[in-house]
Scaffold this motif. Structure first.
Motif, PDB file in Angstrom:
ATOM      1  N   ASN A 121      -5.175   1.687   4.501  1.00 23.99           N
ATOM      2  CA  ASN A 121      -4.023   2.425   4.282  1.00 23.99           C
ATOM      3  C   ASN A 121      -2.858   1.719   3.638  1.00 23.99           C
ATOM      4  O   ASN A 121      -1.738   1.677   4.019  1.00 23.99           O
ATOM      5  N   THR A 122      -3.135   0.815   2.702  1.00 21.11           N
ATOM      6  CA  THR A 122      -2.140   0.049   1.757  1.00 21.11           C
ATOM      7  C   THR A 122      -2.012   0.144   0.572  1.00 21.11           C
ATOM      8  O   THR A 122      -3.088   0.436  -0.141  1.00 21.11           O
ATOM      9  N   VAL A 123      -1.058   0.110  -0.282  1.00 19.11           N
ATOM     10  CA  VAL A 123      -0.854   0.197  -1.402  1.00 19.11           C
ATOM     11  C   VAL A 123      -0.107  -1.180  -1.956  1.00 19.11           C
ATOM     12  O   VAL A 123       0.973  -1.483  -1.180  1.00 19.11           O
ATOM     13  N   THR A 124      -0.581  -1.559  -3.217  1.00 18.06           N
ATOM     14  CA  THR A 124       0.112  -2.793  -3.504  1.00 18.06           C
ATOM     15  C   THR A 124       0.738  -2.633  -5.188  1.00 18.06           C
ATOM     16  O   THR A 124       0.090  -2.048  -5.939  1.00 18.06           O
ATOM     17  N   LEU A 125       1.819  -3.104  -5.340  1.00 21.00           N
ATOM     18  CA  LEU A 125       2.467  -3.244  -6.589  1.00 21.00           C
ATOM     19  C   LEU A 125       2.575  -4.533  -7.002  1.00 21.00           C
ATOM     20  O   LEU A 125       3.408  -5.271  -6.763  1.00 21.00           O
ATOM     21  N   GLN A 126       1.560  -4.865  -7.997  1.00 17.71           N
ATOM     22  CA  GLN A 126       1.804  -6.349  -8.617  1.00 17.71           C
ATOM     23  C   GLN A 126       2.475  -6.185  -9.915  1.00 17.71           C
ATOM     24  O   GLN A 126       2.236  -5.545 -10.736  1.00 17.71           O
ATOM     25  N   MET A 127       3.711  -6.749  -9.913  1.00 20.84           N
ATOM     26  CA  MET A 127       4.919  -6.881 -11.056  1.00 20.84           C
ATOM     27  C   MET A 127       4.778  -8.258 -11.450  1.00 20.84           C
ATOM     28  O   MET A 127       5.128  -9.085 -11.340  1.00 20.84           O
ATOM     29  N   ASN A 128       4.501  -8.026 -13.185  1.00 19.66           N
ATOM     30  CA  ASN A 128       4.414  -9.383 -13.796  1.00 19.66           C
ATOM     31  C   ASN A 128       5.621  -9.286 -14.730  1.00 19.66           C
ATOM     32  O   ASN A 128       5.901  -7.957 -15.013  1.00 19.66           O
ATOM     33  N   SER A 129       5.871 -10.347 -15.540  1.00 15.47           N
ATOM     34  CA  SER A 129       6.800 -10.258 -16.449  1.00 15.47           C
ATOM     35  C   SER A 129       7.931  -9.619 -16.202  1.00 15.47           C
ATOM     36  O   SER A 129       8.705  -8.604 -16.843  1.00 15.47           O
ATOM     37  N   LEU A 130       8.631  -9.974 -15.005  1.00 15.20           N
ATOM     38  CA  LEU A 130       9.660  -9.169 -14.668  1.00 15.20           C
ATOM     39  C   LEU A 130      10.792  -9.152 -15.466  1.00 15.20           C
ATOM     40  O   LEU A 130      11.134 -10.364 -15.986  1.00 15.20           O
ATOM     41  N   LYS A 131      11.849  -8.228 -15.696  1.00 13.45           N
ATOM     42  CA  LYS A 131      12.955  -8.384 -16.459  1.00 13.45           C
ATOM     43  C   LYS A 131      14.210  -7.927 -15.633  1.00 13.45           C
ATOM     44  O   LYS A 131      14.018  -7.335 -14.600  1.00 13.45           O
ATOM     45  N   SER A 132      15.308  -8.041 -16.216  1.00 14.56           N
ATOM     46  CA  SER A 132      16.860  -7.766 -15.349  1.00 14.56           C
ATOM     47  C   SER A 132      16.716  -6.343 -15.181  1.00 14.56           C
ATOM     48  O   SER A 132      17.352  -5.894 -14.224  1.00 14.56           O
ATOM     49  N   GLU A 133      16.069  -5.507 -16.224  1.00 13.76           N
ATOM     50  CA  GLU A 133      16.365  -4.060 -15.711  1.00 13.76           C
ATOM     51  C   GLU A 133      15.376  -3.627 -14.676  1.00 13.76           C
ATOM     52  O   GLU A 133      15.320  -2.334 -14.467  1.00 13.76           O
ATOM     53  N   ASP A 134      14.325  -4.649 -14.127  1.00 11.34           N
ATOM     54  CA  ASP A 134      13.343  -3.936 -13.213  1.00 11.34           C
ATOM     55  C   ASP A 134      14.139  -4.219 -11.854  1.00 11.34           C
ATOM     56  O   ASP A 134      13.468  -3.800 -10.721  1.00 11.34           O
ATOM     57  N   MET A 135      15.382  -4.816 -11.564  1.00 14.01           N
ATOM     58  CA  MET A 135      16.232  -4.961 -10.548  1.00 14.01           C
ATOM     59  C   MET A 135      16.548  -3.418  -9.784  1.00 14.01           C
ATOM     60  O   MET A 135      16.659  -2.600 -10.504  1.00 14.01           O
TER      61      MET A 135
END
Length: 120
Positions: free
Chosen positions: A76-90
């Protein structure tokens, strides 16, 4: 249903972070799960969602190709892998659960926000 999100933090632009969300309590195990985010002064927006089986996913155009959502239905888990993060992802990232396709108007449960900060 209770959703517990974790994994936010501070990262340099171009870096990566992984968010996790654990679901507990009584809820429909056929619910889709996903992530929304909200930057200061802006409305909450959709980021990504995954069906209950994990066989279907969709992303906002702004994160497509950089973020990957996955699910472990047994845990019952979900994961979000976030790569190449940008300032607009804040922003504050919120885990959510509800019927497929997951949209803000049909979310049945929200987790607490976890903050993502991207430094340039």
């Amino acid at each position: 249903v209770q959703l517990q999100a974790s994994g936010g933090g501070l990262v340099q632009a171009g870096g990566s972070l992984r968010l996790s969300c654990a679901a507990s309590g009584r809820y429909s195990h056929t619910y889709a799960m996903g992530w929304f985010r909200q930057a200061p002064g802006k409305e909450r927006e959709f980021v990504a969602a995954i069906s209950w089986s994990g066989g279907s996913t969709y992303y906002s155009d702004s994160v497509k190709g950089r973020f990957t959502i996955s699910r472990d239905s047994a845990k019952n888990t979900v994961t979000l892998q976030m790569n190449s993060l940008k300032s607009e992802d804040m922003g504050a990232y919120y885990c959510a659960a509800g019927p497929w396709p997951l949209k803000s108007i049909n979310v049945r449960a929200w987790g607490q926000g976890t903050q993502v900060t991207v430094s340039s």
